[in-house]
Design a protein around this motif. Structure first.
Motif, mmCIF file in Angstrom:
data_model
loop_
_atom_site.group_PDB
_atom_site.id
_atom_site.type_symbol
_atom_site.label_atom_id
_atom_site.label_comp_id
_atom_site.label_asym_id
_atom_site.label_seq_id
_atom_site.Cartn_x
_atom_site.Cartn_y
_atom_site.Cartn_z
ATOM 1 N N HIS A 1 5.660 -4.381 -7.758
ATOM 2 C CA HIS A 1 5.769 -3.407 -6.969
ATOM 3 C C HIS A 1 4.369 -2.477 -6.670
ATOM 4 C CE1 HIS A 1 9.460 -4.155 -9.509
ATOM 5 N NE2 HIS A 1 9.642 -4.638 -7.898
ATOM 6 N N ALA A 2 2.675 -2.859 -7.433
ATOM 7 C CA ALA A 2 1.934 -2.310 -6.895
ATOM 8 C C ALA A 2 0.999 -3.127 -5.653
ATOM 9 C CB ALA A 2 1.290 -2.268 -7.531
ATOM 10 N N GLN A 3 0.930 -1.557 -4.563
ATOM 11 C CA GLN A 3 0.112 -2.267 -3.589
ATOM 12 C C GLN A 3 -1.219 -1.551 -3.267
ATOM 13 O OE1 GLN A 3 -0.118 -0.150 -0.235
ATOM 14 N NE2 GLN A 3 0.362 1.540 -2.241
ATOM 15 N N HIS A 4 -1.609 -1.699 -2.305
ATOM 16 C CA HIS A 4 -3.315 -1.247 -1.981
ATOM 17 C C HIS A 4 -3.906 0.162 -1.510
ATOM 18 C CE1 HIS A 4 -7.603 -3.006 -2.262
ATOM 19 N NE2 HIS A 4 -7.398 -2.156 -1.986
ATOM 20 N N PHE A 5 -2.555 0.591 -0.667
ATOM 21 C CA PHE A 5 -3.041 1.875 -1.124
ATOM 22 C C PHE A 5 -2.627 2.985 -1.695
ATOM 23 C CE2 PHE A 5 -4.164 -0.520 3.146
ATOM 24 C CZ PHE A 5 -5.719 -0.199 3.353
ATOM 25 N N GLU A 6 -3.362 3.800 -2.499
ATOM 26 C CA GLU A 6 -2.755 4.166 -3.203
ATOM 27 C C GLU A 6 -2.358 5.830 -2.953
ATOM 28 O OE1 GLU A 6 -2.619 4.628 -7.535
ATOM 29 O OE2 GLU A 6 -2.379 3.344 -6.468
ATOM 30 N N ALA A 7 -3.261 6.094 -1.601
ATOM 31 C CA ALA A 7 -2.645 7.336 -0.902
ATOM 32 C C ALA A 7 -1.589 7.185 0.199
ATOM 33 C CB ALA A 7 -3.903 7.426 -0.188
ATOM 34 N N THR B 1 4.733 -5.804 3.325
ATOM 35 C CA THR B 1 3.771 -4.503 2.758
ATOM 36 C C THR B 1 2.659 -4.449 3.630
ATOM 37 O OG1 THR B 1 4.065 -4.433 -0.112
ATOM 38 C CG2 THR B 1 2.434 -3.081 1.140
ATOM 39 N N ALA B 2 2.058 -5.280 4.394
ATOM 40 C CA ALA B 2 0.977 -5.504 5.160
ATOM 41 C C ALA B 2 1.524 -4.924 6.559
ATOM 42 C CB ALA B 2 0.761 -6.830 5.669
ATOM 43 N N ALA C 1 2.133 -20.891 4.519
ATOM 44 C CA ALA C 1 1.248 -22.370 4.662
ATOM 45 C C ALA C 1 -0.448 -21.908 4.407
ATOM 46 C CB ALA C 1 0.845 -22.423 5.944
ATOM 47 N N GLY C 2 -0.480 -20.725 4.605
ATOM 48 C CA GLY C 2 -1.752 -20.198 4.959
ATOM 49 C C GLY C 2 -2.174 -19.226 3.379
ATOM 50 N N GLY C 3 -1.048 -19.577 2.190
ATOM 51 C CA GLY C 3 -1.180 -18.550 1.214
ATOM 52 C C GLY C 3 -0.374 -17.129 0.715
ATOM 53 N N TRP C 4 0.167 -16.581 1.911
ATOM 54 C CA TRP C 4 0.635 -15.267 2.686
ATOM 55 C C TRP C 4 2.111 -15.681 1.443
ATOM 56 C CZ3 TRP C 4 -0.496 -11.068 4.562
ATOM 57 C CH2 TRP C 4 -2.190 -10.722 5.118
ATOM 58 N N ASP C 5 2.054 -14.459 0.628
ATOM 59 C CA ASP C 5 3.661 -14.586 -0.025
ATOM 60 C C ASP C 5 4.157 -13.506 1.031
ATOM 61 O OD1 ASP C 5 3.329 -12.304 -0.958
ATOM 62 O OD2 ASP C 5 2.530 -12.874 -3.406
ATOM 63 N N GLU C 6 5.913 -13.724 0.421
ATOM 64 C CA GLU C 6 6.988 -12.382 1.976
ATOM 65 C C GLU C 6 6.284 -10.508 1.272
ATOM 66 O OE1 GLU C 6 8.838 -11.396 3.594
ATOM 67 O OE2 GLU C 6 8.640 -13.312 3.663
ATOM 68 N N ARG C 7 6.335 -10.286 -0.363
ATOM 69 C CA ARG C 7 5.615 -9.480 -0.747
ATOM 70 C C ARG C 7 4.425 -9.032 0.225
ATOM 71 N NH1 ARG C 7 6.385 -10.908 -6.828
ATOM 72 N NH2 ARG C 7 4.662 -12.368 -6.435
ATOM 73 N N ASP D 1 0.070 -6.071 -3.070
ATOM 74 C CA ASP D 1 -0.839 -5.936 -2.349
ATOM 75 C C ASP D 1 -0.769 -6.477 -1.251
ATOM 76 O OD1 ASP D 1 -3.377 -5.303 -1.444
ATOM 77 O OD2 ASP D 1 -4.018 -5.635 -3.413
ATOM 78 N N GLY D 2 -0.999 -5.954 0.216
ATOM 79 C CA GLY D 2 -0.766 -6.388 1.285
ATOM 80 C C GLY D 2 -2.019 -6.850 2.151
ATOM 81 N N LEU D 3 -2.936 -6.128 1.480
ATOM 82 C CA LEU D 3 -4.470 -6.130 3.035
ATOM 83 C C LEU D 3 -5.160 -6.627 2.341
ATOM 84 C CD1 LEU D 3 -5.857 -3.825 4.129
ATOM 85 C CD2 LEU D 3 -7.402 -3.138 1.878
ATOM 86 N N LEU D 4 -5.746 -7.462 0.446
ATOM 87 C CA LEU D 4 -5.829 -8.083 -0.220
ATOM 88 C C LEU D 4 -5.344 -9.060 -0.924
ATOM 89 C CD1 LEU D 4 -8.821 -5.855 -1.409
ATOM 90 C CD2 LEU D 4 -9.133 -7.285 0.356
ATOM 91 N N PRO D 5 -4.450 -9.641 -0.944
ATOM 92 C CA PRO D 5 -3.012 -10.210 -1.584
ATOM 93 C C PRO D 5 -3.896 -11.162 -2.040
ATOM 94 C CG PRO D 5 -3.327 -10.624 0.725
ATOM 95 C CD PRO D 5 -4.122 -9.616 0.807
ATOM 96 N N GLU D 6 -2.962 -10.723 -3.842
ATOM 97 C CA GLU D 6 -3.393 -11.630 -5.072
ATOM 98 C C GLU D 6 -3.960 -13.029 -5.020
ATOM 99 O OE1 GLU D 6 -0.986 -11.517 -9.449
ATOM 100 O OE2 GLU D 6 -0.250 -11.645 -7.107
ATOM 101 N N ALA D 7 -3.303 -13.736 -4.046
ATOM 102 C CA ALA D 7 -3.645 -15.090 -4.079
ATOM 103 C C ALA D 7 -5.100 -15.432 -3.760
ATOM 104 C CB ALA D 7 -2.789 -15.675 -3.282
ATOM 105 N N PHE D 8 -6.008 -14.672 -2.989
ATOM 106 C CA PHE D 8 -6.728 -15.057 -2.638
ATOM 107 C C PHE D 8 -8.145 -14.259 -3.224
ATOM 108 C CE2 PHE D 8 -4.113 -14.579 1.815
ATOM 109 C CZ PHE D 8 -3.352 -15.521 1.313
ATOM 110 N N HIS D 9 -7.716 -13.354 -3.882
ATOM 111 C CA HIS D 9 -8.741 -12.899 -4.460
ATOM 112 C C HIS D 9 -8.644 -13.060 -6.288
ATOM 113 C CE1 HIS D 9 -10.111 -11.110 -0.967
ATOM 114 N NE2 HIS D 9 -9.107 -10.563 0.168
#
Length: 582
Positions: free
Chosen positions: A516-522, A357-358, A347-353, A486-494
């Motif tokens: 299929h790309a997320q936030h932490f490359e390392a 990942t988070a 409801a706050g804007g998070w999606d399942e992906r 991206d589970g740290l800076l979800p695309e929807a919010f940024h």
């Protein structure tokens, strides 16, 4: 204070045989290896600190693992000799400086004068964008100007009253200008962190830091190549880029660039706050509170880092009950409570992906670490007045608070990420040791600083509002790139919110979405995690290529697109998985 906002002297150093600009002569194999050792752990030389800081910066933001494809599918680490110019700079009104650094390659391309400007990702030190900006720019003959944007690992040891000098070594307060020097306080103990305790709200000034780094870079180009001086925005192309917080700083700079200093921007997974959208602190404090319960749902049984030896972490189960007691989730049992937590996130804007990942950020307790540091920064806290009872201190191998020894202190500047825990420094406080969910009380307090009505909550929200981005000038070439997972800076919010604001203002940004790309490359080098994702850095390099072709050759800007990517799987990354074409 000298003129032009620079504190003290500029430090010039030469980096050629055995000590180049891009990898301090480690090369790709050396970057993949263990951190370079210090001959004397308690007193490393500036050269040793620089080499180790570069090693840490590469490994903090790039996947250099054997399956990741760096050096084979994309990217390279050639030897790039040249010089560095480094100084402390200060934006008007700031209490604490930020570090600026120019890398000037010997093979600078005088026919296509180029300066790439980058702020560090996360809260990292001044080399924190080297795998993006340096790796793209230096081999093609562009110079690179970096800033730590008022964050970084210039930790101050309150027990010993020492900080970090311009060359990275530790010195006593008053002996030399320091990267960060908190006000004196009676009986001060522990460790002061620049991002948390600078006395500024550095995030509100990230754009100014970037523009100041660009001006510093142009001035230092005059020193590096006097026969070609002067270097000005009129005769030198200035490209700004960054990843994560560095990308947010790039977009802030674009919005503040009234003089037309910047010619183009490439922003990867930006932490950008658009007025009316949810900022990082809101999202992170919510995630710290709700995600542990949400991730107990059976749908995450196969999600990397969501289970310990196949079982839900006990504290996460306790979190569901805690949230139910506080009226934050519904349900008579844990299954229903987990689903309620998921529904609240959605409801706050998070999606399942993003939720899935988070799990990694939740398992590593990153939400609490981020929220505590940012809350202190927004409230301009001292080490003794951090909100919610948090503080930082050195700990030994058993987790006991101890005064930092010389070897630990010496390695902070090269090894630390800018936000503890790490490098021997721990986030302490906000813990109820008698609870089955010991971090819940501190997290509730951090969340209350966003959702509450008290004076501290109002001050924090005002500080966050000051970080809102302004839109850039019409016609500025701009590429925004974000991973859909991206589970740290979800695309929807940024990124999605920023691009929507541009489009509402009749701008035409180039938006690249990467499935299929997320936030932490390392993290892609971690077993079972990288199987699911593709790296984001190749798209940053491709966007810089396209932007350069537009600026230098008059080629059209690329189109907005969503790439056809394929998870890497258990084998090595192949070019086809990126969907970039040849």
């Amino acid at each position: 204070m000298t003129t032009n906002g620079f504190d003290g002297d500029v430090r010039e150093s030469v980096h050629c045989a055995g000590d180049d600009l891009l990898s301090a002569a480690l090369g790709l194999d050396g970057l993949r290896g263990k951190p370079p050792a210090f001959a004397d752990a308690a007193a490393p030389t500036p050269q040793e600190l620089r080499r180790r800081a570069i090693h840490a910066s590469w490994n903090g933001i790039a996947d250099l693992g054997p399956l990741g494809g760096y050096g084979r599918v994309y990217g390279a680490v050639p030897d790039v000799p040249g010089r560095e110019y480094q100084a402390f700079a200060r934006v008007p009104g700031a209490r604490s400086p930020h570090r600026v650094l120019l890398q000037a390659p010997d093979a600078f391309d005088a026919r296509a004068r180029c300066l790439v400007v980058a702020a560090s990702s996360g809260s990292r030190g001044v080399y924190g964008a080297i795998a993006l900006a340096g790796a793209w720019a230096l081999p093609r003959g562009c110079a690179v100007a970096y800033t730590d944007k008022g964050t970084g690992p210039g930790y101050f040891d309150l027990d010993g009253d020492t900080g970090v000098a311009l060359d990275g070594t530790r010195v006593a307060r008053g002996a030399a200008p320091l990267e960060f020097e908190p006000a004196r306080a009676a009986d001060a103990r522990g460790v002061a962190i620049k991002h948390a305790h600078s006395g500024d709200n550095p995030e509100a000034d990230w754009g100014r830091h970037v523009l100041q780094a660009a001006r510093f870079g142009l001035a230092m180009l005059d020193r590096a190549y006097p026969a070609q001086a002067p270097f000005t925005p009129a005769n030198t192309r200035v490209i700004v880029t960054g990843l994560s917080n560095g990308a947010g700083a790039a977009l802030q700079a674009a919005g503040l660039d009234a003089e037309g200093l910047v010619d183009g921007v490439v922003a990867l997974a930006p932490n950008v706050h658009v007025e009316g959208a949810r900022p990082l602190y809101d999202v992170a404090s919510e995630a710290a509170q709700l995600l542990p319960c949400a991730l107990t749902d059976a749908r995450y049984d196969a999600t990397p880092f969501a289970r310990i030896d196949g079982a839900v972490p006990p504290a996460w189960l306790a979190r569901c009950a805690h949230l139910r007691e506080r009226g934050l989730v519904d349900g008579a049992d844990r299954v229903a409570q987990a689903r309620s937590a998921i529904e609240r996130l959605r409801a706050g804007g998070w999606d399942e992906r993003a939720i899935e990942t988070a799990a990694s950020s939740t398992r590593f307790d990153l939400w609490r670490a981020i929220a505590a540091t940012y809350a202190a920064s927004y409230l301009r806290a001292t080490p003794a007045t951090m909100p919610c009872g948090f503080h930082y201190a050195a700990v030994d191998a058993h987790g006991r608070v101890v005064p930092a020894d010389a070897a630990m202190r010496a390695a902070w500047w090269s090894d630390a990420s800018g936000i503890p825990p790490g490098a021997g420094v721990q986030l302490l406080g906000g813990i109820d040791a008698s609870s089955a969910d010991p971090t819940a009380s501190g997290i509730d307090c951090l969340r209350g600083l966003w959702s509450g009505d008290g004076a501290a909550a109002r001050a924090l929200r005002a500080a966050v509002a000051a970080t809102a981005v302004k839109l850039p000038r019409a016609g500025l070439p701009l590429v925004v790139i974000h991973g859909e997972d991206d589970g740290l800076l979800p695309e929807a919010f940024h990124s999605r919110a920023y691009v929507a604001a541009l489009e509402a203002a009749a701008r035409a940004p180039v938006y690249w979405r990467v499935p299929h790309a997320q936030h932490f490359e390392a993290f892609l080098a971690l077993p079972g995690f990288g199987d699911r994702y593709v790296p984001l850095l190749p798209y940053g390099h491709a966007a810089l290529d396209a932007l350069w072709s537009h600026l230098a050759e008059g080629m059209p800007m690329p189109h907005a697109r969503r790439f056809a990517t394929t998870p890497r799987g258990t084998g090595s990354l192949e070019r086809a998985a990126l969907g970039l074409g040849r």
